[in-house]
Motif scaffolding. Structure first.
Motif, PDB file in Angstrom:
ATOM      1  N   ALA A 127      -4.719  -0.019 -16.609  1.00  0.00           N
ATOM      2  CA  ALA A 127      -3.660   0.952 -16.330  1.00  0.00           C
ATOM      3  C   ALA A 127      -4.282   2.034 -15.463  1.00  0.00           C
ATOM      4  O   ALA A 127      -5.249   2.673 -15.875  1.00  0.00           O
ATOM      5  N   VAL A 128      -3.753   2.214 -14.274  1.00  0.00           N
ATOM      6  CA  VAL A 128      -4.345   3.126 -13.298  1.00  0.00           C
ATOM      7  C   VAL A 128      -3.454   4.346 -13.104  1.00  0.00           C
ATOM      8  O   VAL A 128      -2.253   4.218 -12.852  1.00  0.00           O
ATOM      9  N   PHE A 129      -4.081   5.507 -13.209  1.00  0.00           N
ATOM     10  CA  PHE A 129      -3.421   6.779 -12.955  1.00  0.00           C
ATOM     11  C   PHE A 129      -4.104   7.419 -11.752  1.00  0.00           C
ATOM     12  O   PHE A 129      -5.329   7.482 -11.687  1.00  0.00           O
ATOM     13  N   ILE A 130      -3.305   7.877 -10.806  1.00  0.00           N
ATOM     14  CA  ILE A 130      -3.831   8.569  -9.631  1.00  0.00           C
ATOM     15  C   ILE A 130      -3.115   9.903  -9.544  1.00  0.00           C
ATOM     16  O   ILE A 130      -1.877   9.945  -9.550  1.00  0.00           O
ATOM     17  N   GLY A 131      -3.890  10.978  -9.486  1.00  0.00           N
ATOM     18  CA  GLY A 131      -3.292  12.307  -9.456  1.00  0.00           C
ATOM     19  C   GLY A 131      -2.497  12.622 -10.704  1.00  0.00           C
ATOM     20  O   GLY A 131      -1.523  13.355 -10.656  1.00  0.00           O
ATOM     21  N   GLY A 132      -2.903  12.063 -11.837  1.00  0.00           N
ATOM     22  CA  GLY A 132      -2.227  12.309 -13.100  1.00  0.00           C
ATOM     23  C   GLY A 132      -0.974  11.494 -13.321  1.00  0.00           C
ATOM     24  O   GLY A 132      -0.364  11.571 -14.373  1.00  0.00           O
ATOM     25  N   GLU A 133      -0.587  10.694 -12.335  1.00  0.00           N
ATOM     26  CA  GLU A 133       0.634   9.885 -12.438  1.00  0.00           C
ATOM     27  C   GLU A 133       0.286   8.410 -12.656  1.00  0.00           C
ATOM     28  O   GLU A 133      -0.620   7.887 -12.009  1.00  0.00           O
ATOM     29  N   PHE A 134       1.045   7.770 -13.518  1.00  0.00           N
ATOM     30  CA  PHE A 134       0.841   6.345 -13.733  1.00  0.00           C
ATOM     31  C   PHE A 134       1.290   5.591 -12.490  1.00  0.00           C
ATOM     32  O   PHE A 134       2.421   5.733 -12.037  1.00  0.00           O
ATOM     33  N   VAL A 135       0.376   4.800 -11.912  1.00  0.00           N
ATOM     34  CA  VAL A 135       0.679   4.041 -10.702  1.00  0.00           C
ATOM     35  C   VAL A 135       1.010   2.594 -11.053  1.00  0.00           C
ATOM     36  O   VAL A 135       1.937   2.015 -10.509  1.00  0.00           O
ATOM     37  N   THR A 186      -1.263  -4.733  -4.570  1.00  0.00           N
ATOM     38  CA  THR A 186      -0.200  -4.649  -3.568  1.00  0.00           C
ATOM     39  C   THR A 186      -0.364  -3.400  -2.713  1.00  0.00           C
ATOM     40  O   THR A 186      -0.274  -3.457  -1.478  1.00  0.00           O
ATOM     41  N   LEU A 187      -0.615  -2.262  -3.363  1.00  0.00           N
ATOM     42  CA  LEU A 187      -0.822  -1.008  -2.630  1.00  0.00           C
ATOM     43  C   LEU A 187      -2.033  -1.101  -1.712  1.00  0.00           C
ATOM     44  O   LEU A 187      -2.009  -0.594  -0.583  1.00  0.00           O
ATOM     45  N   HIS A 188      -3.083  -1.737  -2.193  1.00  0.00           N
ATOM     46  CA  HIS A 188      -4.295  -1.897  -1.388  1.00  0.00           C
ATOM     47  C   HIS A 188      -4.000  -2.773  -0.167  1.00  0.00           C
ATOM     48  O   HIS A 188      -4.357  -2.425   0.962  1.00  0.00           O
ATOM     49  N   LEU A 189      -3.330  -3.891  -0.385  1.00  0.00           N
ATOM     50  CA  LEU A 189      -3.067  -4.831   0.710  1.00  0.00           C
ATOM     51  C   LEU A 189      -2.096  -4.275   1.751  1.00  0.00           C
ATOM     52  O   LEU A 189      -2.219  -4.575   2.936  1.00  0.00           O
ATOM     53  N   ASN A 190      -1.147  -3.449   1.327  1.00  0.00           N
ATOM     54  CA  ASN A 190      -0.214  -2.898   2.314  1.00  0.00           C
ATOM     55  C   ASN A 190      -0.679  -1.565   2.903  1.00  0.00           C
ATOM     56  O   ASN A 190       0.018  -0.956   3.704  1.00  0.00           O
ATOM     57  N   GLY A 191      -1.862  -1.100   2.477  1.00  0.00           N
ATOM     58  CA  GLY A 191      -2.458   0.095   3.071  1.00  0.00           C
ATOM     59  C   GLY A 191      -2.053   1.412   2.434  1.00  0.00           C
ATOM     60  O   GLY A 191      -2.517   2.469   2.853  1.00  0.00           O
ATOM     61  N   SER A 192      -1.199   1.404   1.427  1.00  0.00           N
ATOM     62  CA  SER A 192      -0.775   2.676   0.841  1.00  0.00           C
ATOM     63  C   SER A 192      -1.706   3.253  -0.218  1.00  0.00           C
ATOM     64  O   SER A 192      -1.588   4.416  -0.552  1.00  0.00           O
ATOM     65  N   LEU A 193      -2.624   2.454  -0.735  1.00  0.00           N
ATOM     66  CA  LEU A 193      -3.538   2.951  -1.763  1.00  0.00           C
ATOM     67  C   LEU A 193      -4.402   4.078  -1.218  1.00  0.00           C
ATOM     68  O   LEU A 193      -4.595   5.096  -1.878  1.00  0.00           O
ATOM     69  N   ALA A 239      -9.153  12.136  -4.219  1.00  0.00           N
ATOM     70  CA  ALA A 239     -10.196  11.204  -4.669  1.00  0.00           C
ATOM     71  C   ALA A 239     -10.960  10.616  -3.500  1.00  0.00           C
ATOM     72  O   ALA A 239     -12.025  10.039  -3.683  1.00  0.00           O
ATOM     73  N   LEU A 240     -10.430  10.789  -2.304  1.00  0.00           N
ATOM     74  CA  LEU A 240     -11.011  10.185  -1.102  1.00  0.00           C
ATOM     75  C   LEU A 240     -10.863  11.183   0.034  1.00  0.00           C
ATOM     76  O   LEU A 240      -9.804  11.752   0.230  1.00  0.00           O
ATOM     77  N   TRP A 241     -11.940  11.386   0.769  1.00  0.00           N
ATOM     78  CA  TRP A 241     -11.910  12.395   1.824  1.00  0.00           C
ATOM     79  C   TRP A 241     -11.904  11.812   3.229  1.00  0.00           C
ATOM     80  O   TRP A 241     -11.680  12.510   4.180  1.00  0.00           O
ATOM     81  N   LEU A 242     -12.140  10.536   3.386  1.00  0.00           N
ATOM     82  CA  LEU A 242     -12.216   9.948   4.718  1.00  0.00           C
ATOM     83  C   LEU A 242     -10.887   9.494   5.222  1.00  0.00           C
ATOM     84  O   LEU A 242     -10.006   9.120   4.606  1.00  0.00           O
TER      85      LEU A 242
END
Length: 102
Positions: free
Chosen positions: A67-75, A83-90, A99-102
């Motif tokens: 179970a992954v939470f990003i920015g305090g929200e359940f993703v 899916t998010l990774h493959l479509n580029g939105s992650l 969480a990522l600066w680049l």
């Protein structure tokens, strides 16, 4: 449920996992390869792990882990994250959460 919400909001990326779960391992590795250092909560190593697992299911996890939470929200769990990774939105989610600066 309160404990899940509190833990999930403490860092930019929080993953609830089980140490023996292969999909959990794959998702953790994906984040590490993106340059993100998520906070990991291994439910099978926590005395309240079963209780947290039930709370995650009530949140809408089809499987309790990962179970992954990003920015305090359940993703979502592994399917959603992949899916998010493959479509580029992650990457955008990770940047927006700090969480990522680049």
């Amino acid at each position: 449920m309160d404990r899940i919400v509190k833990l999930a909001s403490q860092k930019a990326v929080v993953i609830f996992s089980k140490s023996s779960c292969c999909m959990c391992h794959a998702i953790k590795r994906l984040f590490y390869e993106q340059g993100v250092s998520p906070t990991i909560h291994e439910l099978d190593e926590d005395s309240r792990g079963k209780e947290m697992e039930c709370a995650l299911m009530r949140l809408g996890c089809s499987t309790a882990v990962p179970a992954v939470f990003i920015g305090g929200e359940f993703v979502g769990s592994s399917n959603t994250i992949m899916t998010l990774h493959l479509n580029g939105s992650l990457k955008k989610l990770l940047k927006d959460a700090g969480a990522l600066w680049l």
